[in-house]
Enzyme design. Structure first.
Site, PDB file in Angstrom:
ATOM      1  N   HIS A 156      63.962   3.104 -13.444  1.00  0.00           N
ATOM      2  CA  HIS A 156      63.430   2.079 -13.185  1.00  0.00           C
ATOM      3  C   HIS A 156      63.853   1.479 -11.722  1.00  0.00           C
ATOM      4  CE1 HIS A 156      62.242   0.821 -17.253  1.00  0.00           C
ATOM      5  NE2 HIS A 156      62.824   1.834 -17.588  1.00  0.00           N
ATOM      6  N   ASP A 368      62.702  -2.460  -4.179  1.00  0.00           N
ATOM      7  CA  ASP A 368      62.690  -2.622  -5.509  1.00  0.00           C
ATOM      8  C   ASP A 368      62.053  -1.478  -6.215  1.00  0.00           C
ATOM      9  OD1 ASP A 368      63.261  -4.017  -7.742  1.00  0.00           O
ATOM     10  OD2 ASP A 368      62.562  -5.892  -7.183  1.00  0.00           O
TER      11      ASP A 368
END
Length: 476
Positions: A156, A368
Site C-alpha cells: 500500500h 504516498d
C-alpha cells in the site's frame, strides 16, 4: 468454492459509519464484504505476559481472526523494524531510518509466528492475500510450513528506488522474501519499475513483460508475477455520505463560524511523510503574497494521531503546533483564525460532509503510495458546484487524477500559487476537472482493484499448473 483470506498487520475495528480508517482498512474491508472469507491479523492489543490466543468473530460473511502481541514482539516487529526502518525508507526518508539487528530478527520471528497461527485456519483451496510492509516475509514463512495455496501480496505504500532501499541493511533478504509470493501488487507503475530495477541490477534476476500486462520475474530461484493495481474508492457511496451530512451539526458549525469565508481542507494522519509543515508554510505564503485572501479564507487541517509512542511522530506534532500558532499569531484578527489545526479523529460521514463544504482539497504528501483522501475529496463534491483538488505529484493518486492541480510539495511558492488558482477558479473549469476525475474514479473503484488482483492471482497459479476454483461470493 474458494474463500478469500486477507492477512494484514492490523485488523481494523471497522463499523459502518464509524471512525475513518486508513486506505488499507477501507479498501480491504470493502473488498472482503463482497466475497466473504476471513481477515486475519493483530488485534491491536499489547500483552505483558501469557500466550496470545486467536479470537474469532463472525460478522456477516466475514470472519475476523485476531491475536494480540507480546510487548517485546510489538516493540521489535511493529515499533522497531516496521515503522522505524521500513516506513521511512519506503517513503524516501533514508535520513530517518533507524536499524537494529535485533529488531529485524524480531520482525522475522513475528512473521513466522503469525504464519504458524494462520495455518490451522486454512483450507486447501483458500486464496491468501497479504497486505503491506509489515508482512513481507509472510509467504516465505507459509511456504516453510508447507502451505501451497495461492498467495498474493499488495504493497500500500511506495516501493523505493534501489539506491534508497540499499539503506536498509537486510534489503536483499526482504526482496528475496517477496519473491515467495505468486503475485506482487504495487500502487503505481513507477513503484513496479523500482522493484524490477532492484531485481535486475541488485539481485541479478530477470523481468519480462507478458501479453496479459503482468511482469514475469525470475530471481532467487523463484518465478512470480507483478503488476500495478491502483486502489480505489466507491465514489457514489462517498457522495451519498456527503449529501446526507450536508445539514449535519459539524457542517452547520463550520459554516456559521466562517461567516461565508472559503475553506481549504486537509485530512491526514499525523505523519512526517504527509508534508504537513510545508503545507502550512505554503498557506502562509499565500497570505503573504495575496493580501486580498486575508480574512477571506481559512485552512482546516485535521490530523488524527498515529503511532504516538514513536519520537518522530511526537516531533512532527510539536512542529505543527508551533507552526500553526506562529502563523495564526502573525495573521489572525479578532473575527478570523487563518489555520484551524485539529488533532483528533472524525467519522467517515462527517469527513465526507466537510469535504463537500470546502472549496479546496489540499493533499500534498512528500511521498504516498496512493492517498485515498484525494479520491474521497473529489467523490464528496457537489456535482453542480465542486471544489478544486490541489495534489502532490508524489502521491500515487496523481497518476490518475489529472483534473487536480498537481504540485511539488517542496515548492512552497508553487503550492501557494496553486492555492490561489484553486480559490479563484471559475465554475466551468471546476466542473470540467471534477467530471474528468469522477469518471476515472467510477471506472477504477475498489471492486475493480480487487477483481483485477484476484483474477491475475488466479491466472498466475494456472500458469504454474495449479487448478483452483474461483472465489466464492458472499450470500445475502
Amino acid at each position: 468454492m474458494s474463500r478469500l483470506i486477507i492477512v494484514s498487520n492490523r485488523v481494523a475495528p471497522i463499523s459502518e459509519g464509524g471512525p475513518a480508517a486508513g486506505g488499507l482498512a477501507v479498501g480491504v474491508y470493502d473488498a472482503l464484504k463482497e466475497t466473504g472469507g476471513m481477515w486475519f491479523g493483530w488485534s491491536g492489543d499489547v500483552l505483558t505476559s501469557g500466550q496470545p490466543q486467536i479470537a474469532l468473530e463472525e460478522r456477516g460473511p466475514v470472519t475476523f481472526a485476531t491475536i494480540g502481541l507480546l510487548r517485546r514482539d510489538y516493540d521489535q516487529y511493529y515499533r522497531g523494524f516496521s515503522n522505524a526502518t521500513l516506513w521511512p525508507a519506503f517513503h524516501y526518508r533514508a535520513d530517518l531510518v533507524q536499524y537494529d539487528r535485533h529488531e529485524y530478527e524480531g520482525y522475522s520471528r513475528v512473521n513466522a509466528w503469525l504464519a504458524q497461527q494462520l495455518v490451522p485456519l486454512l483450507r486447501e483451496d483458500d486464496v491468501i492475500w497479504v497486505h503491506d510492509y509489515h508482512l513481507i516475509p509472510f509467504a516465505q514463512a507459509l511456504r516453510a510450513a508447507g502451505v501451497k495455496n495461492r498467495i498474493g501480496f499488495f504493497l500500500h505504500i511506495p516501493f523505493p528506488a534501489s539506491q534508497v532501499l540499499l539503506a536498509v541493511p537486510p534489503h536483499r533478504e526482504l526482496v528475496q522474501a517477496l519473491c515467495a509470493f505468486d503475485l506482487l501488487g504495487f500502487q503505481t507503475r513507477p513503484d513496479l519499475r523500482a522493484f524490477c530495477d532492484y531485481i535486475v541490477n541488485e539481485a541479478g534476476g530477470t523481468t519480462a513483460m507478458q501479453p496479459d500486462g503482468l511482469t514475469r520475474i525470475e530471481a532467487f530461484g523463484q518465478t512470480l508475477c507483478a503488476g500495478d493495481y491502483p486502489i480505489g474508492v466507491y465514489p457514489d457511496e462517498i457522495a451519498e455520505l456527503a449529501r446526507a451530512g450536508e445539514r449535519g451539526k459539524p457542517v452547520r458549525t463550520l459554516k456559521a463560524t466562517l461567516h461565508g469565508r472559503k475553506v481549504i481542507m486537509s485530512v491526514d494522519r499525523l505523519d512526517y511523510s504527509k508534508g504537513l509543515v510545508e503545507r502550512f508554510r505554503a498557506f502562509e505564503r499565500l497570505l503573504d503574497h495575496a493580501p486580498a485572501q486575508r480574512n477571506k479564507v481559512s485552512f482546516v487541517q485535521i490530523a488524527p494521531p498515529t503511532r504516538a509512542d514513536l519520537h518522530a511522530y511526537q516531533d512532527i506534532r510539536l512542529r505543527l503546533e508551533a507552526e500553526s500558532g506562529r502563523i495564526n499569531g502573525r495573521y489572525a484578527e479578532l473575527d478570523w483564525t487563518p489555520i484551524w489545526y485539529i488533532h483528533r479523529q472524525y467519522e467517515r460521514a462527517v469527513l465526507a460532509a466537510l469535504f463537500r463544504a470546502s472549496n479546496v482539497g489540499y493533499v500534498t504528501p512528500l511521498r504516498d503510495g496512493m492517498n485515498l483522501v484525494a479520491k474521497e475529496y473529489v467523490s464528496a463534491q457537489n456535482p453542480e458546484d465542486p471544489g478544486v483538488l490541489v495534489l502532490s505529484r508524489f502521491a500515487g493518486a496523481a497518476q490518475e487524477l489529472s483534473g487536480a492541480l498537481i504540485v511539488n510539495p517542496l515548492d512552497i511558492d508553487g503550492m501557494a500559487d496553486a492555492l490561489s488558482a484553486a480559490l479563484s477558479m471559475p465554475l466551468a473549469e471546476r466542473l470540467a476537472r471534477y467530471q474528468d476525475m469522477m469518471a476515472q474514479l467510477r471506472e477504477n473503484n475498489v471492486s475493480v482493484w480487487r477483481d483485477r488482483f484476484m483474477r491475475d492471482l488466479g491466472q498466475v497459479s494456472v500458469r504454474q499448473g495449479v487448478s483452483l476454483p474461483p472465489l466464492e461470493r458472499a450470500q445475502g
